[in-house]
Write a protein that holds these residues in place. Sequence first.
Motif: not given
Length: 121
Positions: A36-41
């Motif tokens: 799992v990756v949480v992409f913070l933008s």
Amino acid sequence: MSGKFLVNLTSGLDNTDKATVAFVVANAAVASDKEVVVFLSTEAVRLSQLGVADAVHEEGFAPLKELMTNFAAAGGRMFVCSPCFKKRALDENALVPGAAVVGGAKLVEFMTTSECPSVSY
């Protein structure tokens, strides 16, 4: 791991409900043996900084800091949008565990090397 999962998060302190739910889902995915990756933008990149999430606690949920800590401890990763991070002049030496400032190519690589369902908040 039995597949990948991406959580795309654009909200931080501007919408702590969305930020909290995103990490609830991310924890559920990592507990389901997903990479799992949480992409913070955009505004979510602020959550990559130590101490920012400490006071966030939405009613009915675990505190955001706890959700983020548990996520990283379980092997979850946070990709922090490099241009968004730089625009806000944040400190790369103050990243929370599991976070890395990356360019878009790293996100594309994660999502395209195998099937990768995603959700956005």
